[in-house]
Write an enzyme that holds these catalytic residues in place. Structure first.
Site, mmCIF file in Angstrom:
data_model
loop_
_atom_site.group_PDB
_atom_site.id
_atom_site.type_symbol
_atom_site.label_atom_id
_atom_site.label_comp_id
_atom_site.label_asym_id
_atom_site.label_seq_id
_atom_site.Cartn_x
_atom_site.Cartn_y
_atom_site.Cartn_z
ATOM 1 N N GLU A 37 -26.495 75.538 43.579
ATOM 2 C CA GLU A 37 -26.221 75.330 42.154
ATOM 3 C C GLU A 37 -25.577 76.595 41.614
ATOM 4 O O GLU A 37 -25.610 77.637 42.261
ATOM 5 C CB GLU A 37 -27.502 74.968 41.378
ATOM 6 C CG GLU A 37 -27.635 73.468 41.086
ATOM 7 C CD GLU A 37 -26.430 72.846 40.376
ATOM 8 O OE1 GLU A 37 -25.673 73.592 39.726
ATOM 9 O OE2 GLU A 37 -26.236 71.614 40.484
ATOM 10 N N THR A 102 -15.372 65.162 45.271
ATOM 11 C CA THR A 102 -14.961 65.502 43.897
ATOM 12 C C THR A 102 -13.652 64.804 43.529
ATOM 13 O O THR A 102 -12.696 64.817 44.303
ATOM 14 C CB THR A 102 -14.752 67.031 43.805
ATOM 15 O OG1 THR A 102 -15.944 67.672 44.241
ATOM 16 C CG2 THR A 102 -14.397 67.460 42.390
ATOM 17 N N THR A 103 -13.613 64.235 42.328
ATOM 18 C CA THR A 103 -12.381 63.593 41.850
ATOM 19 C C THR A 103 -11.822 64.396 40.671
ATOM 20 O O THR A 103 -12.411 65.381 40.240
ATOM 21 C CB THR A 103 -12.652 62.141 41.415
ATOM 22 O OG1 THR A 103 -13.632 62.162 40.365
ATOM 23 C CG2 THR A 103 -13.150 61.296 42.576
ATOM 24 N N ALA A 125 -12.028 62.152 49.958
ATOM 25 C CA ALA A 125 -11.721 60.789 49.498
ATOM 26 C C ALA A 125 -12.312 60.600 48.110
ATOM 27 O O ALA A 125 -13.427 61.055 47.831
ATOM 28 C CB ALA A 125 -12.299 59.741 50.447
ATOM 29 N N ASN A 127 -13.387 57.975 47.075
ATOM 30 C CA ASN A 127 -14.505 57.045 47.214
ATOM 31 C C ASN A 127 -14.884 56.996 48.683
ATOM 32 O O ASN A 127 -14.034 56.756 49.540
ATOM 33 C CB ASN A 127 -14.138 55.652 46.702
ATOM 34 C CG ASN A 127 -15.363 54.774 46.513
ATOM 35 O OD1 ASN A 127 -16.143 54.592 47.435
ATOM 36 N ND2 ASN A 127 -15.534 54.238 45.317
ATOM 37 N N HIS A 158 -16.940 52.831 34.624
ATOM 38 C CA HIS A 158 -17.923 53.837 35.038
ATOM 39 C C HIS A 158 -18.867 54.170 33.890
ATOM 40 O O HIS A 158 -18.579 53.881 32.727
ATOM 41 C CB HIS A 158 -17.223 55.127 35.497
ATOM 42 C CG HIS A 158 -16.616 55.014 36.866
ATOM 43 N ND1 HIS A 158 -15.339 54.564 37.069
ATOM 44 C CD2 HIS A 158 -17.120 55.274 38.094
ATOM 45 C CE1 HIS A 158 -15.076 54.554 38.364
ATOM 46 N NE2 HIS A 158 -16.138 54.973 39.018
ATOM 47 N N LYS A 162 -18.911 60.115 32.917
ATOM 48 C CA LYS A 162 -17.782 60.449 33.814
ATOM 49 C C LYS A 162 -16.718 61.208 33.022
ATOM 50 O O LYS A 162 -16.365 60.816 31.914
ATOM 51 C CB LYS A 162 -17.203 59.176 34.452
ATOM 52 C CG LYS A 162 -16.107 59.482 35.471
ATOM 53 C CD LYS A 162 -15.869 58.336 36.430
ATOM 54 C CE LYS A 162 -14.726 58.620 37.401
ATOM 55 N NZ LYS A 162 -15.032 59.761 38.312
HETATM 56 N N1 LIG Z 1 -15.847 60.262 46.381
HETATM 57 C C1 LIG Z 1 -16.887 59.500 46.034
HETATM 58 O O1 LIG Z 1 -17.313 58.576 46.753
HETATM 59 C C2 LIG Z 1 -17.575 59.776 44.741
HETATM 60 C C3 LIG Z 1 -17.145 60.801 43.957
HETATM 61 N N2 LIG Z 1 -17.822 61.163 42.842
HETATM 62 C C4 LIG Z 1 -17.341 62.361 42.149
HETATM 63 O O2 LIG Z 1 -18.265 63.400 42.386
HETATM 64 C C5 LIG Z 1 -18.231 64.331 41.316
HETATM 65 C C6 LIG Z 1 -19.631 64.577 40.790
HETATM 66 O O3 LIG Z 1 -20.112 63.392 40.189
HETATM 67 P P1 LIG Z 1 -21.603 63.324 39.583
HETATM 68 O O4 LIG Z 1 -22.599 63.700 40.615
HETATM 69 O O5 LIG Z 1 -21.700 62.035 38.894
HETATM 70 O O6 LIG Z 1 -21.503 64.504 38.488
HETATM 71 P P2 LIG Z 1 -22.663 65.419 37.895
HETATM 72 O O7 LIG Z 1 -22.095 66.045 36.662
HETATM 73 O O8 LIG Z 1 -23.936 64.660 37.814
HETATM 74 O O9 LIG Z 1 -22.852 66.538 39.012
HETATM 75 C C7 LIG Z 1 -21.936 67.568 39.260
HETATM 76 C C8 LIG Z 1 -22.719 68.735 39.796
HETATM 77 O O10 LIG Z 1 -21.831 69.769 40.206
HETATM 78 C C9 LIG Z 1 -22.313 70.993 39.679
HETATM 79 N N3 LIG Z 1 -21.283 72.005 39.558
HETATM 80 C C10 LIG Z 1 -20.175 71.946 38.793
HETATM 81 N N4 LIG Z 1 -19.509 73.110 38.916
HETATM 82 C C11 LIG Z 1 -20.237 73.889 39.775
HETATM 83 C C12 LIG Z 1 -20.099 75.191 40.312
HETATM 84 N N5 LIG Z 1 -19.062 75.943 39.966
HETATM 85 N N6 LIG Z 1 -21.000 75.658 41.199
HETATM 86 C C13 LIG Z 1 -22.050 74.920 41.546
HETATM 87 N N7 LIG Z 1 -22.268 73.663 41.062
HETATM 88 C C14 LIG Z 1 -21.358 73.180 40.195
HETATM 89 C C15 LIG Z 1 -22.901 70.613 38.323
HETATM 90 O O11 LIG Z 1 -23.735 71.627 37.851
HETATM 91 P P3 LIG Z 1 -23.861 71.889 36.252
HETATM 92 O O12 LIG Z 1 -24.692 70.760 35.753
HETATM 93 O O13 LIG Z 1 -24.491 73.229 36.164
HETATM 94 O O14 LIG Z 1 -22.449 71.853 35.706
HETATM 95 C C16 LIG Z 1 -23.646 69.344 38.726
HETATM 96 O O15 LIG Z 1 -24.892 69.629 39.298
HETATM 97 C C17 LIG Z 1 -17.255 63.736 40.294
HETATM 98 O O16 LIG Z 1 -15.983 64.301 40.487
HETATM 99 C C18 LIG Z 1 -17.243 62.255 40.660
HETATM 100 O O17 LIG Z 1 -16.092 61.576 40.263
HETATM 101 C C19 LIG Z 1 -18.937 60.499 42.434
HETATM 102 C C20 LIG Z 1 -19.402 59.437 43.154
HETATM 103 C C21 LIG Z 1 -18.749 58.991 44.361
HETATM 104 O O1 LIG Z 2 -17.865 59.651 38.806
HETATM 105 C C1 LIG Z 2 -18.395 58.677 39.424
HETATM 106 O O2 LIG Z 2 -19.508 58.263 39.138
HETATM 107 C C2 LIG Z 2 -17.628 58.061 40.515
HETATM 108 N N1 LIG Z 2 -16.532 58.645 40.886
HETATM 109 C C3 LIG Z 2 -15.669 58.231 41.928
HETATM 110 C C4 LIG Z 2 -14.311 57.900 41.361
HETATM 111 O O3 LIG Z 2 -13.809 58.678 40.506
HETATM 112 O O4 LIG Z 2 -13.707 56.906 41.759
HETATM 113 C C5 LIG Z 2 -16.241 57.169 42.804
HETATM 114 C C6 LIG Z 2 -17.184 56.200 42.147
HETATM 115 O O5 LIG Z 2 -16.463 55.189 41.552
HETATM 116 C C7 LIG Z 2 -18.160 56.864 41.201
#
Ligand SMILES: NC(=O)C1=CN([C@@H]2O[C@H](COP(=O)(O)OP(=O)(O)OC[C@H]3O[C@@H](n4cnc5c(N)ncnc54)[C@H](OP(=O)(O)O)[C@@H]3O)[C@@H](O)[C@H]2O)C=CC1
Ligand SMILES: O=C(O)C1=N[C@H](C(=O)O)C[C@H](O)C1
Length: 269
Positions: A37, A102-103, A125, A127, A158, A162
């Site tokens: 974190e 990450t997206t 990816a 997704n 979503h 988001k």
């Molecule tokens: N490819 C895929 O299949 C999927 C992709 N995603 C993507 O994943 C990403 C995260 O989504 P989600 O979990 O919902 O988001 P959240 O906001 O719940 O979680 C993001 C996490 O990253 C942390 N973070 C951000 N910046 C830093 C940093 N510099 N150093 C350490 N930790 C950091 C945040 O901490 P803090 O709270 O302190 O900012 C938080 O704990 C998004 O881009 C989303 O679109 C999501 C689901 C599926």
């Molecule tokens: O932010 C999310 O929650 C998700 N992000 C990914 C995206 O940007 O497509 C994948 C999924 O749909 C959930």
């Protein structure tokens, strides 16, 4: 247990971070060796199991990513673009597989991953689910079979937290449709309609983003022509589908040469 690939989860307190911690902890093919974190986060210094409201698991949340990556075989990273670019450099330094979910990364961000991919395996990816990656292939096929009498729209829904739009998945589906049509998405994407937009331009691929409540992730690819419509749909109701895909990618990457890969490579689609 000792020889299982060690995995570090970044953004461990996030929606996906917690799901990934649970998924790796439950796996008999990998072990959790680190949870990251940012500095100042209240979870830093706590056992990740206890921070998540459960039993201690012997992994303390740290704000020192390089130390954690150096002890790991893979890093699973679902955070934010700026953080992911930092983690990519550190994962490359540690020669750890970097799985990026990450997206919202720009083309410039993505270009910055290239030097990292010379030293370590990167799997990225928008997704990581099997269903969506299969849907990209179906979308490509349908787009290739239809002419531009069929207007293509990608509609995504979503949760209300988001921060990026269109979703990474919507862009993957748009890319697949454009590829099927033999065009460049950058030339045909219509991403922001508001006001007097004029009639729809033939050949455009439109994007619509809905944000509300706790929707995990829903995607439609609509092919609309006079008198008929085809809709390809994926509904995710559990973030575990993304976490399982990410873990699969981390394990798949263990014996691969450095380079940039995606989930189609991992799933053999
Ligand atoms: N490819 C895929 O299949 C999927 C992709 N995603 C993507 O994943 C990403 C995260 O989504 P989600 O979990 O919902 O988001 P959240 O906001 O719940 O979680 C993001 C996490 O990253 C942390 N973070 C951000 N910046 C830093 C940093 N510099 N150093 C350490 N930790 C950091 C945040 O901490 P803090 O709270 O302190 O900012 C938080 O704990 C998004 O881009 C989303 O679109 C999501 C689901 C599926
Ligand atoms: O932010 C999310 O929650 C998700 N992000 C990914 C995206 O940007 O497509 C994948 C999924 O749909 C959930």
């Amino acid at each position: 247990m000792e020889n299982l690939p060690g995995i570090v989860i970044t953004g461990a307190s996030g929606r996906m971070g917690q799901m990934l911690v649970q998924t790796v902890m439950a796996s008999d093919k990998a072990s959790l060796v680190g949870a990251i974190e940012r500095a100042g986060h209240p979870w830093v210094g706590m056992d990740i199991g206890e921070a998540m409201g459960g039993q201690a698991v012997g992994v303390v949340v740290t704000d020192q990513p390089l130390d954690a990556f150096a002890k790991a075989q893979a890093v699973i990273d679902f955070t934010a673009p700026a953080a992911t670019l930092q983690f990519a450099k550190l994962a490359a330094q540690a020669r750890a597989v970097h799985v990026i979910g990450t997206t919202g990364m720009t083309d410039e961000d993505i270009a910055k991953l290239e030097p990292c991919g010379r030293h370590a395996v990167i799997v990225r990816a928008g997704n990581m689910s099997l269903g969506v990656n299969l849907l990209t292939q179906l979308t490509k096929k349908v787009a290739a079979a239809l002419d531009d009498d069929f207007d293509i729209e990608v509609i995504e829904s979503h949760h209300n937290q988001k921060v990026d739009a269109p979703s990474g998945t919507a862009l993957m589906l748009g890319e697949a449709a454009a590829e099927g049509r033999g065009v460049d998405l950058a030339d045909v994407a219509d991403r922001g309609r508001d006001g007097i937009t004029g009639a729809r331009k033939k050949g455009d691929i439109g994007f619509v983003a809905i944000r509300g409540g706790d929707i995990v992730g829903e995607h439609d690819v609509m092919f609309a022509a006079p008198g008929e419509r085809i809709v390809l749909r994926h509904l995710a109701s559990d973030r575990a589908v993304f976490a399982r895909g990410a873990l699969k990618a981390a394990l798949w990457g263990q014996d691969k040469k450095p380079g940039e890969y995606d989930m189609l490579d991992v799933l053999g689609l």
